[in-house]
Design an enzyme around this catalytic site. Structure first.
Site, PDB file in Angstrom:
ATOM      1  N   ARG A 162      10.549   9.811  16.487  1.00 43.63           N
ATOM      2  CA  ARG A 162       9.877   9.485  15.225  1.00 43.63           C
ATOM      3  C   ARG A 162       8.965  10.650  14.887  1.00 43.63           C
ATOM      4  O   ARG A 162       8.137  11.057  15.707  1.00 43.63           O
ATOM      5  CB  ARG A 162       9.059   8.195  15.362  1.00 43.63           C
ATOM      6  CG  ARG A 162       9.889   6.961  15.600  1.00 43.63           C
ATOM      7  CD  ARG A 162      10.543   6.427  14.339  1.00 43.63           C
ATOM      8  NE  ARG A 162      11.580   5.456  14.693  1.00 43.63           N
ATOM      9  CZ  ARG A 162      12.333   4.824  13.801  1.00 43.63           C
ATOM     10  NH1 ARG A 162      12.176   5.048  12.502  1.00 43.63           N
ATOM     11  NH2 ARG A 162      13.246   3.975  14.197  1.00 43.63           N
ATOM     12  N   HIS A 214      16.223  -2.356  -3.428  1.00 44.95           N
ATOM     13  CA  HIS A 214      17.658  -2.442  -3.112  1.00 44.95           C
ATOM     14  C   HIS A 214      18.115  -3.894  -3.127  1.00 44.95           C
ATOM     15  O   HIS A 214      17.365  -4.799  -2.788  1.00 44.95           O
ATOM     16  CB  HIS A 214      17.964  -1.786  -1.771  1.00 44.95           C
ATOM     17  CG  HIS A 214      17.380  -2.489  -0.578  1.00 44.95           C
ATOM     18  ND1 HIS A 214      18.073  -3.474   0.107  1.00 44.95           N
ATOM     19  CD2 HIS A 214      16.185  -2.363   0.047  1.00 44.95           C
ATOM     20  CE1 HIS A 214      17.316  -3.901   1.110  1.00 44.95           C
ATOM     21  NE2 HIS A 214      16.168  -3.255   1.101  1.00 44.95           N
ATOM     22  N   GLU A 255      21.245   0.468   0.660  1.00 43.47           N
ATOM     23  CA  GLU A 255      20.074   0.817   1.473  1.00 43.47           C
ATOM     24  C   GLU A 255      20.300   0.476   2.936  1.00 43.47           C
ATOM     25  O   GLU A 255      19.895   1.212   3.831  1.00 43.47           O
ATOM     26  CB  GLU A 255      18.833   0.096   0.947  1.00 43.47           C
ATOM     27  CG  GLU A 255      17.514   0.701   1.414  1.00 43.47           C
ATOM     28  CD  GLU A 255      16.973   0.116   2.713  1.00 43.47           C
ATOM     29  OE1 GLU A 255      16.066   0.728   3.301  1.00 43.47           O
ATOM     30  OE2 GLU A 255      17.456  -0.955   3.154  1.00 43.47           O
ATOM     31  N   ASP A 271      21.190  -4.842  -1.768  1.00 44.64           N
ATOM     32  CA  ASP A 271      22.116  -5.188  -0.678  1.00 44.64           C
ATOM     33  C   ASP A 271      21.304  -5.788   0.470  1.00 44.64           C
ATOM     34  O   ASP A 271      20.082  -5.651   0.524  1.00 44.64           O
ATOM     35  CB  ASP A 271      22.905  -3.963  -0.198  1.00 44.64           C
ATOM     36  CG  ASP A 271      22.021  -2.848   0.336  1.00 44.64           C
ATOM     37  OD1 ASP A 271      20.931  -2.635  -0.230  1.00 44.64           O
ATOM     38  OD2 ASP A 271      22.414  -2.184   1.316  1.00 44.64           O
TER      39      ASP A 271
END
Lengths: 505, 505
Positions: free
Chosen positions: A347, A99, A166, A101
């Site tokens: 998680r 990515h 992202e 960004d």
């Protein structure tokens, strides 16, 4: 060609750094709409470089963001690019995901240098995006460039999927992947490599074969529309904050170390195998340093370093992130919020089903809320993305390991991560191929923090790693041949590497 | 003289309003250090007016605030002023407590007019401090001024204690009261009247004889020095937020309606008497309107209006105000705070001992924390101020009631308040004399909100009420004579008033 490549990388070092500086200077902050033009500029730069290197590149528009006031902003394009090897039919195709960004950054946050000016200090290249993820993307391009400069045919076809959202939840990427995986650009991919990740330490490379998934929860309890004074209303109404506290207490009642909700706790994780246990033995991990980096917490959960790593990587965990509503500033305010929202997440690990986790948590919240007999209204919203786990014994990992061994002279650790990168699981699932995280950066790179950096060494040796990896994966693929179980036809790279993993065969 | 006073008040109305405008224009915001000069200016204005009316006034400096950077700011002075009746030895002394500082205010908060320009709209005088507490202080001065204009001797000695830090926890007032009550300015006070309070409705006056006290708690759990990522550390450390949630859940486990901690719940409140129950019968209170004002909460706790009022006034309540630490903004952030502080408070009622409440709550927190077996560190800090309760059958209340009955033509309600004004209990305790809250403003005055107002009617009739009250208390005192139990020597005001309270005699 290994040594020729190394010489060339040393010769080109200043060029690679200049180009990284050019990329870092572009403020492609995806969460900041005032930087949206910079995101497009960053896509343009990559697109130009890819085409200059002989690749073909397509900037795919994937949609737009609509704000509450009705204004629309185009999402940054996803770059789908390809470098063809000479005989595409016989050579495998490696897809690289990355990515372009970056996270927001300002000197006021505590940067020692301007975050958008690449600054070399003591062999470290400081700048936003240096390691997350502009540096690694560029390293891939220079690894391809070296083949060209050395007049080598690419050993495999290399495709790129480079997104610009992202850091903003990869908005609209799912749809594109779905579309392109079915007969489109991604339909003939053989291997997926992601370099958006970090070593577990500062000096030993690793390959990452697992990530935890994530289920997120917003649990809102609403009484009225306004904040009230506890002197006037305390005792007269059922307070949403009290309800939310009881609800959060119910989901976290096992305290630290496990989760006492059906489908959510350790019992629902895939049982550990002997082979997996073996894997942990040789991993370089300094628990004391980890405890220190965590802000000198008094203790870690886990009897030894192996258990700490397992808690981090292979067991589920529940974290309460905060409460929206009420007074969270310093000091004291005798307020009763009209509504309060508890925010927490779990998680997820292999063996757990995100939907089942969501349902089980909701059931606990609903049961507890019914017990409270509160006149208030409760609303729960949740999302989930699965954990990801690859089989590190496959040729892709063996090729990655071979490249790292050649460049760094050490067998890499095989690691998992406690965090979540949903695209890894998504690509593995949609394309049905081996997927690997191949980190180039170090544990102290500070990806989302102030003073983000990539070591000059890691950046340049990263180019060498990727150059070497492309040759290794081509050879492994050839050796593997058409054997359905992936066993190599003859001893070669894989034969040499079969003992690279501690105890795994 | 009642009618003469009324005529004079009407004649002087525009002057009283002009003077209130002059006071409102001074930004005496005690919490804002940039307004500290204005606080002194406000004290100067009151000092000048008091002296012009023939009183003697002393501006007493009580100390300073020291900031973290070492800079010091003088606290606004406390005005100790006195208007002597002709024969001070035979006449009782009434102490009036009030405050001349105000809450912060800005048009940006949602004011329809400039908060520091008194604006008359539809018979209401809008401006910060109009009702809290500049308007009521000024009404006292004009009530004294009328005596002068009508060439009447004051029927009682009137003392004032006017502070400038009430909105900032009355810093340093305790010491001054302690000093002055022992042979000082406050040593010969017979009655205390406080006009910093409001009616329970918009149209019926009341006298307030009770306030709840307040115990506040900060419960901090600390793991490390920094905020962590739940993907990296979730499962590896004992999270402070989880600890704090369990601690808050333990103190609030009874949910709504009672507190399940020794010395804190309803059982520890003074039992209700038949006479007190009778008091509630005639009180004008619209529970449905109260529910609506609370932001349309779905239900009130209490089977009927009497029970709702009791929950508000005479029973303790526990409110959780919020958590410091973690992420309390909109959206989602997977953070684990290094430390988290739960903030809650308990409104105390007669029968409860603040220190016992603090100790009992700490014991529950410590027990629960020990059960959690957390490696983290817990710290609890607390404060408490007692509830205040007066006996409304005493001559002071009967005099207040007589004045309100004369001016408004209705028997006032006898009320308590759910909130806390520690100075009421403090003065009653230190001076050992009857103390009364005599509110001039209405329930919808918005004391701490935007668009604070005082009705022109309430301001002007307030002057009449106070003028009348001074005569009533003088007569009641004389009738009471030296009888130790306060029973009047002969039928007079008190004889006429003995049936003013529903069922009380």
């Amino acid at each position: 060609m290994f040594n020729e490549a190394r010489k060339l990388i040393n010769t080109n070092a200043h060029i690679y750094i200049e180009r990284l500086a050019e990329a870092v200077a572009i403020r492609s902050v995806s969460t900041d709409l005032s930087c949206r033009d910079d995101c497009f500029a960053m896509a343009d730069l990559l697109h130009r470089w890819i085409e200059e290197l002989g690749g073909s590149s397509d900037k795919v528009l994937v949609g737009f963001q609509e704000l509450d006031d009705g204004s629309r902003y185009d999402l940054p394009p996803v770059i789908l690019a390809e470098f063809s090897a000479g005989k595409p039919r016989q050579k495998p195709t490696v897809l690289v995901y990355g990515h372009y960004d970056v996270q927001p950054a300002a000197e006021a946050d505590g940067w020692s240098t301007d975050p958008f000016t690449l600054s070399e200090v003591d062999g470290k290249l400081y700048g936003r995006g240096s390691t997350d993820d502009k540096g690694p993307i560029l390293a891939w391009l220079w690894a391809i460039e070296i083949h060209r400069e050395l007049e080598l045919e690419l050993p495999v076809n290399v495709k790129f999927c480079l997104e610009g959202m992202e850091e903003s939840n990869s908005e609209c990427l799912d749809d594109l992947l779905e579309r392109e995986s079915k007969g489109g650009f991604l339909s003939n991919v053989d291997y997926v490599v992601i370099t958006d990740n970090y070593w577990v330490t500062t000096d030993k490379p690793c390959l990452t074969y697992g990530l935890r998934g994530l289920a997120t929860f917003h649990c809102e309890v609403k009484a009225g529309t306004q904040t009230l004074h506890s002197g006037v209303y305390g005792g007269c109404i059922a307070e949403p904050m009290t309800d939310v506290i009881q609800l959060l207490a119910a989901v976290s009642e096992y305290g630290h170390g496990d989760i006492g909700i059906e489908n959510c706790g350790r019992k629902s994780a895939t049982p550990i195998t002997e082979a997996e246990t073996e894997l942990y033995k040789g991993i370089t991990f300094d628990a004391e340093a980890f405890r220190h980096e965590a802000g000198d917490v008094p203790a870690l959960l886990g009897e030894n370093e192996k258990e700490v790593l397992m808690n981090r990587w292979r067991y589920p965990s529940l974290s309460i992130h905060g409460i929206e509503g009420g007074y969270s500033g310093e000091g004291f305010k005798t307020v009763i919020p009209g509504a309060a929202t508890g925010k927490f997440s779990i998680r997820l690990v292999p063996g757990q089903d995100g939907k089942a986790v969501e349902e089980s948590v909701k059931a606990v919240l609903e049961k507890r809320f019914a017990e409270l007999k509160s006149a208030n209204k409760m609303t729960v919203t949740s999302t989930s993305s699965k954990a990801w786990l690859a089989d590190p014994r496959c040729p892709l990992y063996q090729s990655g390991a071979a490249a790292l061994l050649k460049v760094y002279g050490v067998k890499p650790d095989l690691t998992r991560e406690g965090g979540s990168i949903p695209v890894a699981g998504l690509l593995q699932e949609k394309l049905g191929v081996e997927t690997m995280l191949l980190p180039l950066g170090q544990s102290d790179d500070g990806a989302h923090s102030e003073n983000e950096k990539m070591s000059k060494r890691n950046y340049l040796q990263g180019v060498q790693v990727l150059f070497t990896f492309l040759g290794e994966i081509a050879r492994a693929h050839e050796e593997r041949g058409d054997m359905p179980n992936g066993t190599p036809k003859r001893k070669g790279t894989l034969g040499r590497l079969k003992d690279i993993w501690y105890g795994l065969s």
